[in-house]
Design an enzyme around this catalytic site. Structure first.
Site, short mmCIF file in Angstrom:
data_model
loop_
_atom_site.label_atom_id
_atom_site.label_comp_id
_atom_site.label_asym_id
_atom_site.label_seq_id
_atom_site.Cartn_x
_atom_site.Cartn_y
_atom_site.Cartn_z
N GLU A 35 4.46 3.95 -8.76
CA GLU A 35 3.70 4.14 -7.52
C GLU A 35 4.16 3.09 -6.52
O GLU A 35 4.14 1.90 -6.83
CB GLU A 35 2.19 4.03 -7.73
N GLU A 60 3.97 -3.17 -4.99
CA GLU A 60 3.14 -3.47 -3.81
C GLU A 60 3.66 -4.76 -3.19
O GLU A 60 3.74 -5.78 -3.84
CB GLU A 60 1.68 -3.61 -4.26
N ASP A 109 1.50 3.68 4.75
CA ASP A 109 1.28 3.29 6.15
C ASP A 109 1.91 4.34 7.07
O ASP A 109 3.08 4.70 6.89
CB ASP A 109 1.91 1.92 6.43
N LYS A 113 4.19 4.79 15.78
CA LYS A 113 5.14 4.67 16.91
C LYS A 113 6.54 5.12 16.49
O LYS A 113 7.03 4.72 15.42
CB LYS A 113 5.22 3.21 17.37
N ASP A 145 -3.95 11.16 4.65
CA ASP A 145 -4.94 11.81 5.51
C ASP A 145 -4.39 11.89 6.93
O ASP A 145 -5.09 12.32 7.84
CB ASP A 145 -6.25 11.00 5.52
N GLU A 179 -7.99 4.13 -3.93
CA GLU A 179 -9.04 3.58 -3.07
C GLU A 179 -9.12 4.34 -1.74
O GLU A 179 -10.18 4.74 -1.30
CB GLU A 179 -8.79 2.09 -2.76
N TYR A 180 -7.95 4.56 -1.10
CA TYR A 180 -7.93 5.23 0.19
C TYR A 180 -8.38 6.68 0.07
O TYR A 180 -9.12 7.17 0.91
CB TYR A 180 -6.52 5.19 0.80
N GLU A 181 -7.92 7.35 -0.97
CA GLU A 181 -8.30 8.77 -1.11
C GLU A 181 -9.83 8.89 -1.23
O GLU A 181 -10.43 9.77 -0.62
CB GLU A 181 -7.60 9.42 -2.31
N1 SAH Z 1 -1.97 3.52 -2.36
C1 SAH Z 1 -3.16 2.79 -2.01
C2 SAH Z 1 -2.97 1.86 -0.81
C3 SAH Z 1 -2.56 2.56 0.48
S1 SAH Z 1 -2.30 1.42 1.84
C4 SAH Z 1 -4.32 3.74 -1.82
O1 SAH Z 1 -4.09 4.95 -1.68
O2 SAH Z 1 -5.47 3.29 -1.81
C5 SAH Z 1 -0.52 1.30 1.80
C6 SAH Z 1 -0.05 0.16 0.91
O3 SAH Z 1 1.38 0.24 0.84
C7 SAH Z 1 -0.38 -1.24 1.46
O4 SAH Z 1 -1.01 -1.98 0.43
C8 SAH Z 1 0.99 -1.83 1.82
O5 SAH Z 1 1.06 -3.23 1.61
C9 SAH Z 1 1.92 -1.08 0.89
N2 SAH Z 1 3.30 -0.95 1.38
C10 SAH Z 1 3.67 -0.51 2.61
N3 SAH Z 1 5.00 -0.50 2.74
C11 SAH Z 1 5.50 -0.95 1.55
C12 SAH Z 1 6.83 -1.17 1.07
N4 SAH Z 1 7.89 -0.94 1.85
N5 SAH Z 1 6.99 -1.62 -0.19
C13 SAH Z 1 5.91 -1.88 -0.97
N6 SAH Z 1 4.63 -1.70 -0.56
C14 SAH Z 1 4.43 -1.23 0.68
#
Ligand code: SAH
Length: 198
Positions: A35, A60, A109, A113, A145, A179-181
């Protein structure tokens, strides 16, 4: 997070044997599932707990968030979970080509932009990297989302060597939830796709 907590998080991550620090190739006799952007790790720890026949890797790049995965792993001590605190662009330093069975991207993320679109975890350079790391027929599964990230990601996919297997504007719950879902389900639709490497 307060400064003291950040310092504590950094120290724990530096000393914990549960976190893979320097680049090394991950080896497992079990199928490897990754993941990317695991956040606090709810999704991947739930999956690893209920599927002991697979080896799970949480990637992460934010150390403070990574610390939350470490806290979960210190309690659960899952033998089939590794944590890598790095940016996904360095994926190839930790895995052999053609070695990952499945990659999950959950609520990545959105980088709205246009000048930041290349940072998206579904951008062309990342898809090329995933393709080289996945086993033949390996899967990429994505959830968000964010409607425009979803639509754009389908376009990035169409221009890649991945084959779209499934897509939804109303993705159902799966065996694990991030968590986000959990948070975003109350606010509107969850978009998702599953694509396969040729
Ligand atoms: N998957 C989790 C968190 C989503 S937020 C959930 O669904 O609850 C997106 C996460 O991706 C953030 O914690 C951010 O630090 C991480 N992230 C973003 N770009 C990344 C990258 N290039 N490599 C590793 N982690 C990354």
């Amino acid at each position: 997070m307060r400064t003291k907590k950040v310092k504590q998080a950094k120290e724990s991550i530096e000393t914990s044997p549960l976190i893979i620090k320097s680049p090394k190739i991950i080896q497992s006799d079990l199928p490897i599932v990754l993941e990317i952007g695991s956040g606090k790790g709810k999704f991947i720890t739930e999956l690893a707990d209920s599927n002991r026949d697979k080896f799970y890797v949480a990637m992460e790049r934010d150390l403070n968030v990574c610390y939350r995965i470490l806290e979960k792993q210190e309690i659960l001590q899952l033998p089939n979970l590794a944590i890598i605190p790095i940016d996904a662009k360095d994926l190839n330093l930790y895995f052999k080509p053609n070695s990952i069975e499945k990659i999950y991207l959950n609520f990545s993320d959105p980088w709205p932009k246009a000048r930041h679109h290349k940072r998206r975890l579904t951008a062309k350079s990342f898809l090329t990297l995933y393709e080289s790391m996945l086993v033949p027929n390996g899967q990429l599964e994505f959830r968000t989302d964010h409607e425009s990230l979803f639509k754009d990601s389908l376009e990035y996919l169409a221009a890649s060597n991945f084959v779209l297997e499934w897509q939804s504007n109303d993705a159902p719950l799966r065996e694990a939830v991030s968590e986000y879902e959990l948070k975003k389900r109350d606010n509107g639709p969850i978009y998702g796709f599953i694509a396969r490497r040729k």
